[in-house]
Scaffold this motif. Structure first.
Motif, mmCIF file in Angstrom:
data_model
loop_
_atom_site.group_PDB
_atom_site.id
_atom_site.type_symbol
_atom_site.label_atom_id
_atom_site.label_comp_id
_atom_site.label_asym_id
_atom_site.label_seq_id
_atom_site.Cartn_x
_atom_site.Cartn_y
_atom_site.Cartn_z
ATOM 1 N N GLY A 223 4.463 9.891 2.957
ATOM 2 C CA GLY A 223 4.470 9.051 4.147
ATOM 3 C C GLY A 223 3.467 9.492 5.199
ATOM 4 O O GLY A 223 2.897 8.673 5.913
ATOM 5 N N VAL A 224 3.234 10.821 5.269
ATOM 6 C CA VAL A 224 2.288 11.339 6.269
ATOM 7 C C VAL A 224 0.901 10.753 6.041
ATOM 8 O O VAL A 224 0.182 10.445 6.997
ATOM 9 C CB VAL A 224 2.199 12.875 6.179
ATOM 10 N N VAL A 225 0.519 10.627 4.749
ATOM 11 C CA VAL A 225 -0.817 10.085 4.461
ATOM 12 C C VAL A 225 -0.933 8.688 5.051
ATOM 13 O O VAL A 225 -1.935 8.335 5.681
ATOM 14 C CB VAL A 225 -1.060 10.053 2.935
ATOM 15 N N GLY A 226 0.134 7.895 4.872
ATOM 16 C CA GLY A 226 0.128 6.544 5.421
ATOM 17 C C GLY A 226 -0.049 6.563 6.923
ATOM 18 O O GLY A 226 -0.841 5.782 7.476
ATOM 19 N N TYR B 48 -6.995 17.134 3.414
ATOM 20 C CA TYR B 48 -8.319 16.485 3.356
ATOM 21 C C TYR B 48 -8.458 15.502 4.506
ATOM 22 O O TYR B 48 -9.401 15.550 5.285
ATOM 23 C CB TYR B 48 -8.483 15.712 2.046
ATOM 24 N N VAL B 49 -7.496 14.570 4.569
ATOM 25 C CA VAL B 49 -7.585 13.513 5.584
ATOM 26 C C VAL B 49 -7.587 14.135 6.978
ATOM 27 O O VAL B 49 -8.371 13.753 7.842
ATOM 28 C CB VAL B 49 -6.417 12.521 5.413
ATOM 29 N N PHE B 50 -6.757 15.135 7.127
ATOM 30 C CA PHE B 50 -6.655 15.798 8.429
ATOM 31 C C PHE B 50 -7.989 16.409 8.815
ATOM 32 O O PHE B 50 -8.479 16.243 9.929
ATOM 33 C CB PHE B 50 -5.587 16.895 8.333
ATOM 34 N N SER C 69 -17.267 5.417 2.057
ATOM 35 C CA SER C 69 -16.511 5.988 3.174
ATOM 36 C C SER C 69 -15.691 7.169 2.682
ATOM 37 O O SER C 69 -15.009 7.088 1.652
ATOM 38 C CB SER C 69 -15.592 4.923 3.761
ATOM 39 N N ILE C 70 -15.765 8.264 3.403
ATOM 40 C CA ILE C 70 -15.155 9.503 2.895
ATOM 41 C C ILE C 70 -13.627 9.425 2.958
ATOM 42 O O ILE C 70 -12.922 9.944 2.086
ATOM 43 C CB ILE C 70 -15.709 10.719 3.662
ATOM 44 N N ALA D 26 -10.944 9.753 -0.180
ATOM 45 C CA ALA D 26 -9.743 10.596 -0.195
ATOM 46 C C ALA D 26 -8.523 9.771 -0.580
ATOM 47 O O ALA D 26 -7.647 10.238 -1.313
ATOM 48 C CB ALA D 26 -9.540 11.234 1.176
ATOM 49 N N THR D 27 -8.462 8.516 -0.105
ATOM 50 C CA THR D 27 -7.313 7.666 -0.444
ATOM 51 C C THR D 27 -7.280 7.354 -1.937
ATOM 52 O O THR D 27 -6.229 7.404 -2.574
ATOM 53 C CB THR D 27 -7.384 6.370 0.360
#
Lengths: 259, 359, 176
Positions: free
Chosen positions: B141-144, C70-72, C27-28, C32-33
């Motif tokens: 959920g955090v990714v979302g 990664y996203v962070f 798009s980076i 990641a997604t």
């Protein structure tokens, strides 16, 4: 937290959190203060000093205390109040102001209470009546004095009050005062129109004189006396012209009132 | 106690007799998914109503009472409103991620919802690593949330998402630690076995005495933070970030976040009641057989719901008592207080179990 | 074809498509997604095989941990949409060569393994999953045992690595 130790801070924090939880737990069971408005409009209690709307209390003889002085109108920051008065002659020959209509624009009022504080007679006050919503903007204009009402007489002269009340009461309540108003306004308008005409004539004459003086002054630029005369004439003409304008405006207003 | 697996195995056999195996599985999956979604929606609505009423009562108000008796239809009206609203698409946003993010959040939430043991035999996902799986899926959920904040191309959303990320990742640690503490006691990670053990030997919150009680409180605090709810609601703190990471969402896209928030709360309460209060297990006192028989008459899902709503009461009570914390206070609470406490609890519980000090 | 095979095909196609999208995407954050989808698909394969523990680890560590980090870090460092610029010819050729070499290695490994020939007459192409799932007790015991199949040494080595990471993080973040 800075000067307490870790454990003291932890325990103190837990204690204060528990206190907070205790407060809300008690609050959970207290009677709720929500007013269920449309259902409880009969028994809904509004505090006495709540400023809902401006009213002019009348006594049982349909008499109010307003003497038509217009102080409230001058005090009002929003131009909410309009006091319409007329001069009447009392039985003993004195001229006296009398209230015709006391118009209150509820839509403009900001409930500052300056009018009620200023009133020398205590004739107006705020009532906690809160249901002020209406369907048309015009309905927000309210005439506070009741039809056929009159100013309460001073107790020193009860004899004079009675016949006045009788004559006033004998008239049909709504229609008569209105025609009287209209007549008065018409007379006023005619008077004003005459004054305006006269003022305009004066102004035109002064202007003509000023023009003459100007021409003379321009012809002999060296003559200081002529210059002075021109300036004087010019100033007089200007003054008269503004006066004429004012009169014309007042005349137009009076004519509009007649309509 | 009624075993719900009687019904499910009957249904399975009935379906198998009329169609091939792969179609049976498909039909069963669709049925289960429909069941999950229906329950999800119903409980979200119940939760919203309960929350609004509770909040009103704490604040000395009455709450919604205009639509329907005691305002019960109010939530239905709100849901209909939300469903009919336009979904606005914005320029200069990452459309794909913007559309994807609410589904990630709601999928994670629904999958964890499927882990809850409703009744004996009525559990949708039951692995032998159930607790671990629950934690793993919950972390998606955090990714979302992060993607939602980033894709909206709005600084409020981004700040909200960063806060949510920092907060959820931090508090996941103490949730994991508390779960480990309880797994020391249970000896199994499967939810059905955890419930079965408690149905036979009493609830773990009593069996683990003060250690379990402390773990329960730590779990409630961390779970509340995990759900982004007050006093830890600063990812969406409306007074400073308009709405945080879901600022730019409208209509049902926003509705998904709304649903997920309330259902996460429900799931948090459900997990607490499963691990600490026995899930569907009735209140039993080992040795008193007559008493236990009487308690077993009440069906399991009633027990479960009663416990869930008790825990919900605690969570709502906490939520409407305390003011919002600052981000540094939130992180201080987690890293300086909750993690040391939960580590200590883990050690204490291990000691208690190995020394036989539990019941 | 049974349900097992159908699910495998679906997951495989999903993984392959997501993997391509990961490397193609400009798009980076999108990359990641897509990587998240690849990892979730892999976790799905583990669940399909009945390795629930491995599947959960995959979800927890990679999908929930690594991708979030990664996203962070992308959000913290780049902020705005930072799309990859088009590269020049030299870089393109170098990338192509590396990709071909990598593909060659993987393909040779796959072909040299010698899978059992596919029996198209069978009801299922895949071996049915092992129903006797390994319990958590067994996994835990093996992790911490010093016996023949014990993993205590790697386990402790990993924990030392993590400790080093924590210390390094504190050293970098510490105020001087």
């Amino acid at each position: 937290m800075a000067n307490t130790s870790y454990f003291a801070g932890l325990i103190g924090g837990i204690k204060s959190l528990c206190t907070g939880l205790g407060v809300t737990f008690r609050e959970l069971w207290t009677p709720k203060i929500t007013e269920r408005y449309p259902e409880n409009r009969k028994e809904n209690h509004i505090p006495e000093r709540f400023r809902g709307t401006l009213v002019m209390p009348h006594n049982e003889n349909n008499e109010h205390k307003c003497i038509g002085c217009g102080i409230c109108q001058m005090q009002c920051p929003n131009g909410t109040i309009k006091v319409e008065t007329k001069m009447v002659e009392t039985a003993d020959g004195k001229k006296k102001k009398q209230l015709v209509r006391y118009v209150y624009d509820h839509g403009c009022c900001m409930y500052c209470m300056l009018c009620t504080r200023a009133c020398p007679q205590g004739a107006i006050e705020f009532s906690p009546e809160y249901e002020g919503a209406v369907f048309a903007r015009e309905s927000l204009f309210k005439v506070l004095n009741q039809p056929g009402s009159k100013c309460v007489e001073k107790p020193a002269r009860p004899a004079a009050a009675k016949p006045a009340a009788a004559t006033e009461g004998a008239k049909p309540a709504v229609a008569q005062p209105q025609t009287a108003d209209a007549d008065a306004a018409k007379a006023k308008a005619e008077k004003m129109a005459a004054a305006a005409k006269k003022a305009a004539e004066n102004a035109a004459a002064a202007r003509a004189a000023a023009n003459e003086a100007k021409a003379a002054a321009e012809a002999n630029a060296a003559d200081t006396a002529l210059q002075e005369a021109w300036k004087e004439a010019e100033a007089k003409a200007l003054k008269l012209e503004t006066a004429a304008k004012n009169f014309a405006q007042k005349a137009a207003e009076a004519a509009a009132d007649v309509k | 106690m009624f075993d719900f697996s009687v019904f499910t195995s009957w249904l399975d056999a009935a379906l198998l007799s009329v169609m091939p195996g792969w179609l049976t599985i498909l039909v069963e999956c669709v049925l289960v998914a429909l069941g999950i979604i229906t329950l999800y929606a119903i409980f979200a609505m119940v939760m919203i109503y309960v929350e609004r009423k509770f909040c009103a009562f704490v604040q000395c108000r009455l709450g919604p009472d205009r639509v329907g008796p005691w305002g019960t239809i109010q939530v239905v009206c709100d849901v209909l409103k939300m469903l009919t609203k336009e979904i606005v698409s914005l320029r200069k946003t990452d459309r794909f991620l913007h559309a994807l993010a609410p589904f990630l959040v709601v999928t994670a939430s629904m999958t964890t919802f499927a882990c809850l043991p409703w009744n004996k035999g009525a559990q949708i996902l039951d692995f032998n690593v159930g607790v671990f799986f629950f934690l793993a899926i919950g972390s998606i959920g955090v990714v979302g949330i992060l993607l939602a904040g980033w894709s909206a191309n709005n600084k409020y959303s981004l700040i909200g998402a960063m806060r949510a990320g920092a907060q959820i990742i931090s508090y996941e640690l103490s949730i994991g630690m508390v779960m480990l503490t309880m797994i020391c006691l249970t000896g199994t990670m499967s939810f059905s076995e955890i419930c079965q053990n408690q149905a036979e030997g009493g609830w773990y919150i009593f069996r683990g005495h003060f250690v379990a009680l402390a773990a329960f409180i730590v779990y409630l605090i961390a779970g509340n933070a995990e759900c982004n709810r007050g006093p830890f609601d600063l990812p969406e703190s409306e007074s400073e970030l308009t709405a945080g990471y879901h600022t730019e969402y409208s209509g049902m896209d926003f509705g998904f976040y709304y649903l997920a928030e309330y259902l996460n709360l429900f799931i948090c309460a459900g997990m607490a009641s499963t691990i600490f209060l026995g899930g569907w297990a009735p209140f039993v006192i080992p040795g008193l057989d007559g008493f236990n028989e009487v308690m077993a008459i009440i069906p399991g899902f009633v027990w479960f719901l009663v416990k869930v709503f008790f825990v919900l009461f605690l969570l709502l009570w906490e939520r409407w008592t305390f003011p919002r914390l600052r981000i540094d206070q939130i992180l201080t609470l987690e890293w300086k207080y909750l993690i040391p406490i939960s580590m200590l609890l883990l050690v204490l519980m291990a000691l208690c179990v190995s020394l036989g000090l539990t019941f | 074809m049974n349900a097992q095979d159908i699910m495998f095909v679906i997951l495989a196609v999903f993984i392959v498509c997501s993997a391509f999208a990961t490397v193609i995407s400009r798009s980076i954050v999108r990359a990641a997604t897509y990587l998240l989808f690849v990892l979730l698909g892999t976790a799905g394969l583990y669940f399909l095989m009945g390795y629930t523990f491995l599947g959960s680890v995959q979800t927890m560590v990679y999908a929930g941990g690594v991708i979030v980090l990664y996203v962070f870090s992308i959000l913290l460092t780049s902020g705005q949409q930072e799309e990859l610029r088009t590269t020049n010819l030299k870089k393109t050729v170098a990338g192509l060569v590396i990709a071909l070499v990598g593909f060659g290695v993987f393909a040779s490994v796959l072909f040299m393994y010698g899978f059992a020939p596919i029996d198209f007459a069978a009801s299922s192409f895949l071996a049915s999953p092992d129903e006797s799932v390994i319990s958590m007790d067994t996994i835990g015991t093996h992790m911490l045992s010093t016996d023949k199949d014990g993993y205590l040494l790697p386990f402790e080595a990993v924990s030392v690595l993590l400790l080093a990471c924590i210390v390094a993080g504190i050293v970098i973040a510490r105020k001087r």
